[in-house]
Structures are given as structure tokens and as C-alpha cells.
Design an enzyme around this catalytic site. Structure first.
Site, PDB file in Angstrom:
ATOM      1  N   GLY A   1       0.835  -1.216   0.000  1.00 18.94           N
ATOM      2  CA  GLY A   1       0.000   0.000   0.000  1.00 18.94           C
ATOM      3  C   GLY A   1       0.854   1.243   0.000  1.00 18.94           C
ATOM      4  O   GLY A   1       2.047   1.198  -0.312  1.00 18.94           O
ATOM      5  N   ASN A   2       0.245   2.369   0.298  1.00 19.81           N
ATOM      6  CA  ASN A   2       1.008   3.612   0.417  1.00 19.81           C
ATOM      7  C   ASN A   2       0.396   4.452   1.533  1.00 19.81           C
ATOM      8  O   ASN A   2      -0.651   4.098   2.078  1.00 19.81           O
ATOM      9  CB  ASN A   2       1.042   4.359  -0.927  1.00 19.81           C
ATOM     10  CG  ASN A   2      -0.341   4.710  -1.401  1.00 19.81           C
ATOM     11  OD1 ASN A   2      -1.017   5.543  -0.811  1.00 19.81           O
ATOM     12  ND2 ASN A   2      -0.797   4.044  -2.468  1.00 19.81           N
TER      13      ASN A   2
END
Ligand code: CTP
Length: 405
Positions: A207-208
Site C-alpha cells: 500500500g502507500n
């Protein structure tokens, strides 16, 4: 500047207990709040609670303090009237101009923006009578927030929950800060926000750290300027604003499908989401076990579709206006603009909002510093500003593009 004056109307629904939080939020944000509960509302939350938290006597009847003609004065002097919960009955009375208690009198005398936060059972919300009332109120310029969906009183489930108190306070703050210009009314806009997640086994993802805050502010400001807004949200860490059609997604693929579906007939699209550029080539169906002893693990990644480019590619004619965001690391403003120009040309969108990441924290913060680049060479630099102010500047640039089209 004097404190903005807000009348908080409370109609008779069980969600009245959540409106205590709305009152706290409004007073903490510096508003001078007078609470006007209906007689039915007082069955759910008593007068003492409203009086203590607003630090004002509670206005409950047209007959109280008759010498002050409060049913006229309250509405006339308010900078915003907000009703939460707005029950099906309250919406019906507001639509038809019925003035049979203090709150509905206030609604008739108010000349300021009115925000209604509905809460009722799903059947009542979806009933053609309620839907037609909501359409009439909206056509008159009343801001009717979209109810949230979820568990209702009892076992039922669906749209009809009171919008999040934080979102109701934000909607009031918006109209008080800037009376609605409605320059986006009649327009449908689609905004992506948040950060995508790429699953590689049943419990893990890549993810980020995007919070979704900028996309949420874009959606909120668009609602308050009168647009019909679809917010395609990937893992927001802030609540979605009230008044939008919310589409929740997870991966880059989900986001692509949702954006393509929502893009049909849209007037503008803003890609504010942080989209994964790569995804694991294979997704394990069972949890990947740690091997015995030291060992490396490699994940083979393959590229995702560039959604922004795909939206530009599929566009026919001048609409929708398409806006991209770019996070760049640059040594100075000159290099930042240069990198932005290259990306704008590569992506083919109309506008690119460029911000510098690296030296300053942008992800999750309340503020940002951006430059909005236009495909025809325009360049608007915004010094450090709130994400709401940046959103307004983006919509101004979009309105400019519509005028050129
Ligand atoms: N974007 C997209 N689909 C992707 C990747 C990015 O639609 N698969 C969009 C983002 O939402 C943003 C814009 O493209 O509006 C620019 O994103 P950015 O990460 O800055 O650019 P990249 O194309 O990923 O280029 P790079 O990371 O090499 O700078």
C-alpha cells in the site's frame, strides 16, 4: 470578526443523541449556536443538555419570549441554519412551507444557507414522497446532505443513518466560511481519493501512506459549490464528506473499473488517489509461511494500468476536463515545474496539480504547497495553503477550462 451565528435545529428522531457531538463540534470551532429542538426531539435529548453545551437558553416554542418575536429574529440573524436529524416529517414540512412550530418558522424566515442532515429508516428515505421533497429542497438551493449507509436502529441496514457529525460540522463551516457560489451546480464531477492496496496473500498487501485528505477536501468543496459528486475512495483515513455518492474500492484494478464506470457523462474527473504502479504478479490463496531458517522472499511485480492515461485515451470531445496530481522530488521550484510539465505532456490531461514531496511532509498533513499547470501553458502557484483552499483553486481552474471548451 464576530462569531458566526448558527441555528441548530433538532427534529424528533433517535439520531438526536448524535447531534450532541455536532453541537460540541460547532461551538469548539467558534460558532455561536442556538439550539431549536422540536417538541418531539426533546423526547430523545432534554433541554438541559442543549442549554449546557450551547451556553444559550434553548428556544423551543414560538410562544416563549413572544415579545422578542424569536421565530423571526432567529432565522433573520443566522449565518447558517442546520437541521440534524432532518426527519422525513421535517423534510416534508420544510418543502411545503408549513410553519407549525418554532423550527419550521425559522426555516421560513432564514435568508442564510440551510443545511439539512437527514436521518430516518431506509424505507422512509427511499419513499418517492421523501425523494421528491429532497429534490425540491435542493432545487431551491437548500443543501441536503446524503445520509450515510449502515446499521439503523433495530436490525435494519441501508441508507438513512445520520451523516458523520464531523462531516455535518464541516458542511456548516464550509457555507459559513464562504456562502455557496453554486458555480459548479448542474455539473457532475468524479474524484478519486486515498491509496490503493495490492493484496499478495490473504493477510498482506502493498500500500502507500496517502490519507485521502486532499481528495476528500476536493469532494467537500465541490459539494458546497453545487456539484453532484462521486467520490471513488480507496482506504481513506479521514471520513468521507457528506453529500457525495461514495464508491469504495481497494486495488488499482478496482479503482480503474470504478473510474471508467463513473466517467460516463461526467463534466470533470480529478485523480487525486495515490495509485499503485505495480502489483504482485501472483496472489497466494493461503498465507505465505515464514520458511525455517534465514531466507529471502522475492515478490515479482507487474505494472498496473495508468488510470489517468486511460481516462484521457477514452475521452471523446472536450469533456470531461481531466485533472491529475503529481508528487515530485525536486531541488527547486524551477525543476518542480519542469518535471510537472513533462508529466502533464506524458499523461495528456488538462491540468496537473504538482506538489513537492521529500523536503516537506504532504501525506496526511492539513496543508500543502502546489503549482497548478495547465496544458496550454498556464501556471498558478499556491503558497502553503489548506487543502480546502487548494481544492477551491483546482475547481477555479476547472471552471476556467469549461469556459474555454
Ligand atoms: N495515476 C493513475 N494510475 C496509476 C498511477 C498514477 O491514474 N497507475 C495517476 C495519479 O492518480 C496521479 C497521476 O497519475 O493523478 C500522477 O501520479 P504519480 O504517482 O505522480 O505519477 P506516475 O505516473 O506514477 O509517475 P512517477 O511515479 O514515475 O513519477
Amino acid at each position: 470578526m464576530s462569531q458566526p451565528r448558527v441555528v441548530l435545529g433538532v427534529a424528533g428522531g433517535i439520531a438526536a443523541y448524535k447531534v450532541v457531538e455536532v453541537l460540541r463540534g460547532l461551538t469548539e470551532a467558534g460558532h455561536d449556536v442556538t439550539v431549536v429542538p422540536t417538541a418531539a426531539a426533546l423526547n430523545f435529548v432534554g433541554e438541559a443538555t442543549w442549554a449546557a453545551l450551547s451556553a444559550h437558553p434553548v428556544a423551543t416554542s414560538v410562544w416563549a419570549n413572544a415579545h422578542e418575536v424569536s421565530h423571526v429574529k432567529l432565522g433573520q440573524q443566522a449565518d447558517c441554519v442546520v437541521v440534524a436529524p432532518a426527519t422525513a416529517d421535517l423534510l416534508a414540512r420544510a418543502t411545503h412551507g408549513i410553519a407549525n412550530d418554532l423550527l419550521t418558522n425559522v426555516l421560513l424566515t432564514a435568508r442564510c444557507p440551510i443545511v439539512l442532515a437527514p436521518a430516518m429508516h431506509t424505507e422512509m428515505w427511499q419513499h418517492p414522497a421523501t425523494q421528491s421533497n429532497v429534490a425540491t429542497l435542493r432545487a431551491r438551493g437548500v443543501i441536503v446532505l446524503e445520509p450515510a449507509a449502515g446499521r439503523l436502529t433495530g436490525a435494519d441496514f441501508g441508507p438513512g443513518r445520520l451523516p458523520d457529525p464531523v462531516a455535518i460540522v464541516a458542511a456548516v463551516q464550509d457555507v459559513v466560511r464562504r456562502p455557496p457560489t453554486a458555480d459548479l451546480s448542474g455539473r457532475r464531477v468524479v474524484i478519486s481519493a486515498g491509496g490503493t492496496r495490492e493484496i499478495w496473500d490473504p493477510v498482506r498487501f502493498i500500500g502507500n501512506i496517502s490519507s485521502g485528505r486532499q481528495g476528500v477536501e476536493l469532494a467537500r468543496t465541490a459539494v458546497s459549490r453545487g456539484a453532484k459528486v462521486t467520490l471513488v475512495a480507496a482506504h481513506l483515513s479521514v471520513p468521507a464528506p457528506a453529500g457525495v455518492t461514495l464508491v469504495s474500492v481497494s486495488s488499482a484494478d478496482d479503482l480503474l473499473a470504478a473510474m471508467l464506470a463513473a466517467a460516463t457523462g461526467a463534466d470533470a474527473i480529478v485523480m487525486a488517489a495515490a495509485v499503485a504502479d505495480f502489483r504482485p504478479e501472483a496472489v497466494a490463496t493461503s498465507k505465505i509461511k515464514k520458511p525455517e531458517g534465514p531466507a529471502d522472499l522475492s515478490l515479482k511485480l507487474s505494472p498496473t494500468v495508468d488510470i489517468l492515461v486511460e481516462l484521457v485515451r477514452r475521452r471523446e470531445g472536450g469533456l470531461p476536463v481531466i485533472v491529475g496530481f503529481a508528487a515530485e522530488t525536486a531541488v527547486d521550484e524551477h525543476e518542480l515545474v519542469q518535471l510537472g510539465r513533462q508529466k502533464l505532456a506524458r499523461k495528456g490531461c488538462d491540468l496537473l496539480v504538482v506538489n513537492e514531496v521529500g523536503r516537506q511532509v504532504v501525506f496526511g498533513s492539513e496543508e500543502n504547497e502546489v503549482t497548478i499547470l495547465g496544458h496550454e501553458g498556464s501556471e498558478v502557484h499556491l503558497p502553503r495553503s489548506s487543502k480546502a483552499a487548494i481544492s477551491d483553486a483546482v475547481w477555479n481552474a476547472v471552471v476556467h477550462e469549461w469556459k474555454r471548451a
